[in-house]
Write an enzyme that holds these catalytic residues in place. Structure first.
Site, mmCIF file in Angstrom:
data_model
loop_
_atom_site.group_PDB
_atom_site.id
_atom_site.type_symbol
_atom_site.label_atom_id
_atom_site.label_comp_id
_atom_site.label_asym_id
_atom_site.label_seq_id
_atom_site.Cartn_x
_atom_site.Cartn_y
_atom_site.Cartn_z
ATOM 1 N N ASP A 8 0.883 -1.156 0.000
ATOM 2 C CA ASP A 8 0.000 0.000 0.000
ATOM 3 C C ASP A 8 0.933 1.222 0.000
ATOM 4 O O ASP A 8 2.131 1.091 0.261
ATOM 5 C CB ASP A 8 -0.869 -0.044 1.272
ATOM 6 C CG ASP A 8 -1.682 1.210 1.462
ATOM 7 O OD1 ASP A 8 -2.331 1.656 0.492
ATOM 8 O OD2 ASP A 8 -1.665 1.772 2.583
ATOM 9 N N ASP A 10 -0.137 5.111 0.993
ATOM 10 C CA ASP A 10 -0.376 6.075 2.070
ATOM 11 C C ASP A 10 -0.269 5.385 3.431
ATOM 12 O O ASP A 10 -1.055 4.482 3.732
ATOM 13 C CB ASP A 10 -1.788 6.679 1.938
ATOM 14 C CG ASP A 10 -1.979 7.470 0.652
ATOM 15 O OD1 ASP A 10 -1.100 8.283 0.328
ATOM 16 O OD2 ASP A 10 -3.016 7.276 -0.017
ATOM 17 N N GLY A 45 -7.538 3.729 3.561
ATOM 18 C CA GLY A 45 -7.661 2.700 2.532
ATOM 19 C C GLY A 45 -8.951 2.761 1.734
ATOM 20 O O GLY A 45 -9.122 2.065 0.742
ATOM 21 N N ARG A 48 -12.217 7.956 -2.004
ATOM 22 C CA ARG A 48 -12.540 9.346 -1.675
ATOM 23 C C ARG A 48 -14.036 9.548 -1.398
ATOM 24 O O ARG A 48 -14.417 10.097 -0.366
ATOM 25 C CB ARG A 48 -12.105 10.242 -2.853
ATOM 26 C CG ARG A 48 -12.009 11.703 -2.515
ATOM 27 C CD ARG A 48 -11.587 12.503 -3.743
ATOM 28 N NE ARG A 48 -10.370 11.974 -4.355
ATOM 29 C CZ ARG A 48 -9.918 12.316 -5.557
ATOM 30 N NH1 ARG A 48 -10.582 13.198 -6.288
ATOM 31 N NH2 ARG A 48 -8.811 11.795 -6.047
ATOM 32 N N SER A 115 -5.659 5.297 -3.860
ATOM 33 C CA SER A 115 -5.612 6.727 -4.168
ATOM 34 C C SER A 115 -5.447 6.998 -5.660
ATOM 35 O O SER A 115 -4.572 6.437 -6.325
ATOM 36 C CB SER A 115 -4.455 7.376 -3.409
ATOM 37 O OG SER A 115 -4.341 8.721 -3.818
ATOM 38 N N ASN A 117 -4.380 9.747 -6.536
ATOM 39 C CA ASN A 117 -3.194 10.597 -6.538
ATOM 40 C C ASN A 117 -1.894 9.796 -6.422
ATOM 41 O O ASN A 117 -0.811 10.395 -6.389
ATOM 42 C CB ASN A 117 -3.256 11.592 -5.367
ATOM 43 C CG ASN A 117 -4.383 12.601 -5.535
ATOM 44 O OD1 ASN A 117 -4.400 13.351 -6.508
ATOM 45 N ND2 ASN A 117 -5.341 12.593 -4.627
ATOM 46 N N ASP A 169 -1.545 -0.465 6.183
ATOM 47 C CA ASP A 169 -1.721 0.257 7.460
ATOM 48 C C ASP A 169 -3.195 0.462 7.787
ATOM 49 O O ASP A 169 -3.507 1.038 8.827
ATOM 50 C CB ASP A 169 -1.050 1.637 7.411
ATOM 51 C CG ASP A 169 -1.788 2.591 6.499
ATOM 52 O OD1 ASP A 169 -2.178 2.173 5.389
ATOM 53 O OD2 ASP A 169 -2.003 3.752 6.895
HETATM 54 C C1 BG6 Z 1 -6.061 5.654 0.259
HETATM 55 C C2 BG6 Z 1 -6.076 6.417 1.552
HETATM 56 O O1 BG6 Z 1 -4.758 5.259 -0.037
HETATM 57 O O2 BG6 Z 1 -6.564 6.449 -0.812
HETATM 58 C C3 BG6 Z 1 -7.450 7.001 1.821
HETATM 59 O O3 BG6 Z 1 -5.708 5.549 2.609
HETATM 60 C C4 BG6 Z 1 -7.911 7.817 0.615
HETATM 61 O O4 BG6 Z 1 -7.374 7.805 2.976
HETATM 62 C C5 BG6 Z 1 -7.891 6.936 -0.613
HETATM 63 O O5 BG6 Z 1 -9.229 8.314 0.826
HETATM 64 C C6 BG6 Z 1 -8.345 7.677 -1.880
HETATM 65 O O6 BG6 Z 1 -7.426 8.681 -2.161
HETATM 66 P P1 BG6 Z 1 -7.604 9.824 -3.243
HETATM 67 O O7 BG6 Z 1 -6.229 10.439 -3.340
HETATM 68 O O8 BG6 Z 1 -8.014 9.168 -4.530
HETATM 69 O O9 BG6 Z 1 -8.636 10.776 -2.742
HETATM 70 MG MG MG Z 2 -2.708 3.139 3.616
#
Ligand code: BG6
Ligand code: MG
Length: 214
Positions: A8, A10, A45, A48, A115, A117, A169
Site C-alpha cells: 500500500d 499512504d 484505505g 474518496r 488513491s 493521486n 496500514d
Molecule cells: C487511500 C487512503 O490510499 O486512498 C485514503 O488511505 C484515501 O485515505 C484513498 O481516501 C483515496 O485517495 P484519493 O487520493 O483518490 O482521494
Molecule cells: Mg494506507
C-alpha cells in the site's frame, strides 16, 4: 513461498495518510463535525467518495450527489496542495532498502493504492521504477476492503494470490488482502490491524529473512 510483495502507499511508504486526515478534518469542520483519529481509522484505505459518505454520516448529513462530488473535489484540492512539497527523503526509513532486498531475492514488487493521486506521489518520491506494477484508484471499481485491487496487482505481477504478501496500514486494507487469499503484514497498531498475520510498528522493521514463515 512468497513470490511477490504488494505495498500500500499512504501510511506504508510515506506519511501521506496524515495529509488525507488533515484535509478531511478541515472539510468535516465546515459541517461542525470534529474528526478524531479513531474516525480516521475508518477512512484509511477507503475511496474518496466512500470516505466523504462516512464523514457526512457522522453528522447525519444527507446531500445530493452533485454537492458531494464538489466536496470531495474540495478535499482533494487541499490534499494536492499538501503533497506538492513531499520529497524522496520523506520515504519511511528502511523502505527503499526493503524493496531493493526483495528484488535482489527475485521477489516481484507491486504497489496497490486506493488513491487516484498515487501516480503523483510516486513521481514526487522518484520510486516508480522500483515497482513491477503500479495499481492506483483509477484502475479499480471497488475500493478496499474489496479484494479487487490486490487481485489485479497479483494478476499484473503474474503470480497467484497465495504467492503474495501485502503491507497495509488500514483495517480495510488488511481485510482486502485476506479476502484476496494473501498474507498480510499490518503496519501500525494491534487495535486496528489485529486480523493481519503479522503486525509491525514501521514498514522498515520487517525482517526479510522471515518472509516465508508469516
Ligand atoms: C487511500 C487512503 O490510499 O486512498 C485514503 O488511505 C484515501 O485515505 C484513498 O481516501 C483515496 O485517495 P484519493 O487520493 O483518490 O482521494
Ligand atoms: Mg494506507
Amino acid at each position: 513461498m512468497i513470490k511477490a510483495v504488494i505495498f500500500d502507499l499512504d501510511g506504508v511508504i510515506i506519511d501521506t495518510a496524515h495529509y488525507h486526515y488533515i484535509a478531511w478534518k478541515r472539510l468535516a469542520s465546515e459541517f461542525g463535525i470534529t474528526l478524531t483519529p479513531a474516525h480516521n481509522e475508518l477512512l484509511k484505505g477507503v475511496s474518496r467518495m466512500h470516505s466523504l459518505d462516512i464523514i457526512l454520516s457522522l453528522g447525519n448529513i444527507e446531500l445530493p450527489l452533485e454537492q458531494r462530488e464538489q466536496l470531495a473535489e474540495k478535499k482533494n484540492s487541499w490534499f494536492i496542495e499538501y503533497i506538492e512539497s513531499i520529497r524522496p527523503e520523506e520515504i519511511f526509513p528502511g523502505v527503499v532498502e526493503l524493496i531493493m532486498n526483495l528484488r535482489a531475492k527475485n521477489i516481484r514488487v507491486g504497489l496497490a493504492s486506493s488513491s487516484k493521486n498515487a501516480p503523483r506521489v510516486i513521481e514526487l518520491l522518484g520510486i516508480a521504477t522500483q515497482f513491477d506494477t503500479l495499481i492506483d484508484g483509477t484502475m479499480i471499481t471497488r475500493s478496499k476492503p474489496d479484494p479487487e485491487i490486490f487481485l489485479l496487482a497479483a494478476h499484473k505481477l503474474g503470480v497467484g494470490p497465495s504467492d503474495c504478501l501485502v503491507f497495509e496500514d488500514a483495517e480495510a486494507g488488511v481485510e482486502a488482502a485476506l479476502a484476496a487469499g494473501m498474507k498480510c503484514v499490518g503496519v501500525g497498531s494491534k487495535d486496528q490491524l489485529g486480523k493481519a498475520n503479522l503486525i509491525i510498528k514501521n514498514t522498515g522493521d520487517f525482517n526479510i529473512q522471515s518472509i516465508n514463515t508469516i
